[in-house]
Write an enzyme that holds these catalytic residues in place. Structure first.
Site, PDB file in Angstrom:
ATOM      1  N   TRP A 179      81.817  89.981 -16.334  1.00 48.95           N
ATOM      2  CA  TRP A 179      82.171  89.484 -15.000  1.00 48.95           C
ATOM      3  C   TRP A 179      80.931  89.089 -14.209  1.00 48.95           C
ATOM      4  O   TRP A 179      79.947  89.813 -14.165  1.00 48.95           O
ATOM      5  CB  TRP A 179      82.921  90.586 -14.241  1.00 48.95           C
ATOM      6  CG  TRP A 179      83.103  90.324 -12.779  1.00 48.95           C
ATOM      7  CD1 TRP A 179      82.222  90.649 -11.769  1.00 48.95           C
ATOM      8  CD2 TRP A 179      84.218  89.698 -12.147  1.00 48.95           C
ATOM      9  NE1 TRP A 179      82.737  90.259 -10.552  1.00 48.95           N
ATOM     10  CE2 TRP A 179      83.966  89.671 -10.759  1.00 48.95           C
ATOM     11  CE3 TRP A 179      85.420  89.141 -12.615  1.00 48.95           C
ATOM     12  CZ2 TRP A 179      84.852  89.124  -9.829  1.00 48.95           C
ATOM     13  CZ3 TRP A 179      86.305  88.608 -11.686  1.00 48.95           C
ATOM     14  CH2 TRP A 179      86.017  88.597 -10.315  1.00 48.95           C
ATOM     15  N   ASP A 201      56.742  79.697  -1.126  1.00 50.16           N
ATOM     16  CA  ASP A 201      56.553  79.469   0.290  1.00 50.16           C
ATOM     17  C   ASP A 201      55.425  78.447   0.460  1.00 50.16           C
ATOM     18  O   ASP A 201      54.330  78.634  -0.032  1.00 50.16           O
ATOM     19  CB  ASP A 201      56.164  80.794   0.932  1.00 50.16           C
ATOM     20  CG  ASP A 201      56.016  80.670   2.428  1.00 50.16           C
ATOM     21  OD1 ASP A 201      55.582  79.595   2.891  1.00 50.16           O
ATOM     22  OD2 ASP A 201      56.325  81.636   3.115  1.00 50.16           O
ATOM     23  N   GLN A 261      75.722  88.890  -8.894  1.00 52.11           N
ATOM     24  CA  GLN A 261      76.524  90.110  -8.961  1.00 52.11           C
ATOM     25  C   GLN A 261      77.186  90.163 -10.333  1.00 52.11           C
ATOM     26  O   GLN A 261      77.876  89.225 -10.737  1.00 52.11           O
ATOM     27  CB  GLN A 261      77.592  90.053  -7.874  1.00 52.11           C
ATOM     28  CG  GLN A 261      77.005  89.991  -6.480  1.00 52.11           C
ATOM     29  CD  GLN A 261      76.766  91.362  -5.910  1.00 52.11           C
ATOM     30  OE1 GLN A 261      77.702  92.055  -5.549  1.00 52.11           O
ATOM     31  NE2 GLN A 261      75.515  91.777  -5.871  1.00 52.11           N
ATOM     32  N   ASP A 282      76.837 103.698  -0.209  1.00 47.47           N
ATOM     33  CA  ASP A 282      76.208 105.025  -0.197  1.00 47.47           C
ATOM     34  C   ASP A 282      77.181 106.120  -0.671  1.00 47.47           C
ATOM     35  O   ASP A 282      78.324 105.811  -1.036  1.00 47.47           O
ATOM     36  CB  ASP A 282      75.587 105.286   1.190  1.00 47.47           C
ATOM     37  CG  ASP A 282      76.599 105.720   2.239  1.00 47.47           C
ATOM     38  OD1 ASP A 282      77.809 105.793   1.931  1.00 47.47           O
ATOM     39  OD2 ASP A 282      76.156 105.993   3.381  1.00 47.47           O
ATOM     40  N   ASP A 305      87.239  86.246   3.914  1.00 49.00           N
ATOM     41  CA  ASP A 305      87.889  87.157   2.972  1.00 49.00           C
ATOM     42  C   ASP A 305      89.403  86.895   2.909  1.00 49.00           C
ATOM     43  O   ASP A 305      90.004  86.986   1.845  1.00 49.00           O
ATOM     44  CB  ASP A 305      87.622  88.589   3.469  1.00 49.00           C
ATOM     45  CG  ASP A 305      87.800  89.610   2.380  1.00 49.00           C
ATOM     46  OD1 ASP A 305      87.845  89.222   1.203  1.00 49.00           O
ATOM     47  OD2 ASP A 305      87.880  90.809   2.714  1.00 49.00           O
TER      48      ASP A 305
END
Ligand SMILES: *[C@@H]1O[C@H](CO)[C@@H](O)[C@H](O)[C@H]1NC(C)=O
Ligand SMILES: *[C@@H]1O[C@H](CO)[C@@H](O)[C@H](O)[C@H]1NC(C)=O
Ligand SMILES: *[C@@H]1O[C@H](CO)[C@@H](O)[C@H](O)[C@H]1NC(C)=O
Ligand SMILES: *[C@@H]1O[C@H](CO)[C@@H](O)[C@H](O)[C@H]1NC(C)=O
Length: 581
Positions: free
Chosen positions: A57, A69, A85, A148, A282
């Site tokens: 995925w 830069d 991701q 977290d 979303d």
């Protein structure tokens, strides 16, 4: 960052809507799927030049940057870095880390080890989206969302371990992480606080970054400021917010030059630029942008027109395209847009093929001279893959005709075609209630004969036309002008009916009386990425033909209207395979 494909959506939306604990549960729901995937060897849908990992995925986003830069030492000269991701364990969403690939041309990619993965409390339950920024001296840093131990969304910073390594293989996280977190007093919703942008530097020496969020149904671009990139203070007001839009994912905020087609660095501000705010909604799973003015003194963005009416808000792409982000490519003086394109196949088909998700071809974006919209075009480097050019002389495409474009490998091709229309009498009248182009395209698919149009291309066509994907235009007459509709019709793309076959559409701001109508399609085994009106609208569609695969794929020009149109030019190329991991 975007979480899930449609097929997971009902369950996961539920999980999220119940907040923190259930997010945890969402990982469990698909645990059994994580180990099944082996990937089948017969892979007609893998892309030849659209980036995708070898398996599993992938979703946006992407912290990435072009080197280097312009003000800094060219330490990393020559390398583009793509971070995405990725689920190392399967073809469904979960276990998200930042995978990493590098390239010298944005076409051919070499994979490296994962750059960022859970390793400290502030990201132990996941390393989600973020962005890269160059600090003075050309040193890159990455701000990203970590999950977290309480499953809160917090923002962390990572730096390259060795700035002399041009491949930036290893990243170290700050011990001070998280740098931004929901607290009792700041009222930030800990399950709706993610995807920090590339930061920009104000004239006052403070860095700014925005983070996507919402309060009730109001979408928010929460603003933070910092002097040293380590201590971040939340501003009293968001950079911009809008009621009724729901959660804003992957915000992107950047200047676009008014006068020049060159890109500008994210920190540039002044009368020579306008600013663009893009959000990934979303709720609708589309990327929308607005153009406006950034008031640096008030740290506010004032759009010319807001996000309220999602039918008419501009999109980069009116098909599949989500969690996109831009970066400024200093050495080449351009701003480049990347987007993630998910599958239209079922989760079980994704598991069988062993992968899910690809990247769109990077697009150069500039502000159109009208100032009303951005225009985008596939990066010029992709043209290196062109081979075996086919060139048609101008020809008339009569109503009801279908012409074969022979001589290209039609499963892996690049086509540019231009149409000229001279007779408008037969144009249908546009009903004022037809304000949603996607609905109009599905009501008037390629098989619905019209007056002026449908005319365009049939891609991924089988020889007997049992399967084809039609990318086409229709011209309507409205009160004082002609309106051009661009569609990508997937209703007959595949004999396999388990795929999402939504037809997509966009209105194209082109005057067909005075301008030619151009269409470019990049075709790559299971994707057709189309650009109308020289990049005024993009539509990306995923298709999975069962007959029109590899050498059995054909390409046609067609006109299913009653009026003739003229093809003033058609150029097509087979595209070579790129090295994509
Ligand atoms: C916080 O975000 C979650 C996830 O979208 C949502 O379910 C919840 O209602 C939000 N809380 C508030 C107070 O907006
Ligand atoms: C840093 O990277 C450079 C270039 O690859 C390499 O020569 C050097 O040995 C690296 N330093 C360390 C401490 O790994
Ligand atoms: C992915 O694809 C599905 C089905 O084709 C679509 O409905 C969904 O909204 C997509 N998800 C995202 C995040 O784009
Ligand atoms: C053109 O229209 C006819 C009649 O509606 C339809 O049968 C045919 O499939 C259409 N052709 C294409 C390429 O869609």
């Amino acid at each position: 960052m975007a979480f899930f494909s449609l097929w997971l959506l009902p369950i996961l939306t539920l999980c999220l809507s119940h907040g923190v604990l259930h997010l945890e549960a969402s990982h469990h729901v698909f645990e059994h799927l994580q180990t099944v995937s082996t990937g089948s060897t017969n892979q007609p849908y893998r892309t030849a030049y659209h980036f995708q990992p070898p398996k599993n995925w992938m979703n946006g986003q992407l912290g990435l940057f072009g080197f280097a830069d312009p003000n800094g030492p060219l330490t990393y000269k020559g390398f583009y870095h793509l971070f995405y991701q990725y689920n190392p364990k399967g073809a469904v969403w979960g276990n998200i880390v930042w995978a990493h690939s590098v390239s010298t041309d944005l076409v051919n990619w070499t994979p490296l080890d994962h750059a960022i993965y859970p390793s400290q409390p502030s990201d132990i339950n996941g390393c989600w989206s973020g962005s890269a920024t160059f600090l003075p001296g050309g040193k890159p840093v990455i701000l990203y969302t970590g999950i977290d131990p309480q499953n809160r969304q917090v923002q962390n910073l990572a730096k390259p371990k060795n700035v002399s390594d041009p491949l930036l293989r290893e990243w170290v996280k700050l011990p001070q992480n998280p740098l931004m977190a929901p607290t009792e007093s700041n009222k930030i919703n800990s399950s709706s606080f993610r995807d920090p942008t590339t930061a920009w530097l104000g004239h006052d020496g403070l860095w700014r970054a925005i983070i996507g969020s919402k309060r009730d149904r109001r979408g928010l671009a929460i603003l933070y400021r910092s002097k040293d990139f380590v201590n971040w203070v939340k501003a009293k007001h968001p950079l911009y917010s809008e009621k009724g839009t729901g959660m804003w994912e992957c915000p992107d905020f950047f200047p676009a030059s008014i006068k020049s087609s060159s890109g500008v660095d994210t920190s540039i501000d002044g009368p020579e630029v306008r600013h663009v705010l893009k959000v990934s909604l979303d709720d609708t799973k589309h990327d929308y942008y607005v153009i406006g003015t950034y008031s640096a003194s008030k740290d506010k963005f004032i759009p010319d027109k807001g996000f309220e009416d999602t039918n008419s808000v501009l999109r980069y792409d009116y098909g599949k395209f989500y969690a996109s982000k831009t970066f400024y490519d200093g050495p080449k003086n351009r701003r480049i847009l990347w987007g993630w394109i998910n599958e239209s196949s079922s989760v079980s088909d994704d598991i069988t093929k062993g992968w899910s998700g690809i990247q769109a071809i990077p697009r150069t974006i500039v502000l159109h001279k009208s100032g009303k919209q951005l225009v985008q075009w596939p990066i010029v480097e992709i043209e290196k893959l062109r081979t075996n050019q086919v060139n048609w002389p101008s020809k008339v495409l009569k109503g009801g005709s279908i012409l074969h474009v022979s001589g290209v490998s039609a499963a892996q091709a690049d086509v540019e075609v231009s149409f000229e229309v001279t007779k408008f009498e037969k144009a249908e009248v546009l009903d004022p209630s037809w304000t949603n182009p996607q609905l109009l395209c599905s009501r008037k698919e390629a098989s619905v004969k019209g007056g002026l149009g449908p005319f365009g291309l049939l891609v991924f066509a089988s020889v007997g036309l049992e399967e084809y994907t039609a990318v086409f235009f229709r011209i309507f007459k409205s009160k004082d002008k002609y309106v051009v509709l661009m569609c990508s019709d997937q209703s007959r793309s595949s004999l396999n009916k388990n795929n999402d076959r939504t037809t997509y559409g966009a209105f194209l701001d082109v005057d067909p009386v005075h301008e030619k109508l151009s269409l470019r399609s990049l075709i790559d085994h299971s994707i057709v990425e189309s650009f109308g009106g020289e990049g005024k609208a993009g539509i990306s569609a995923r298709v999975y033909p069962t007959l029109a695969i590899n050498d059995d794929t054909h390409l046609y020009a067609f006109n299913n209207g009653t009026s003739s149109v003229k093809i003033t030019s058609l150029r097509a190329w087979s595209l070579k395979k790129a090295h994509i991991n």
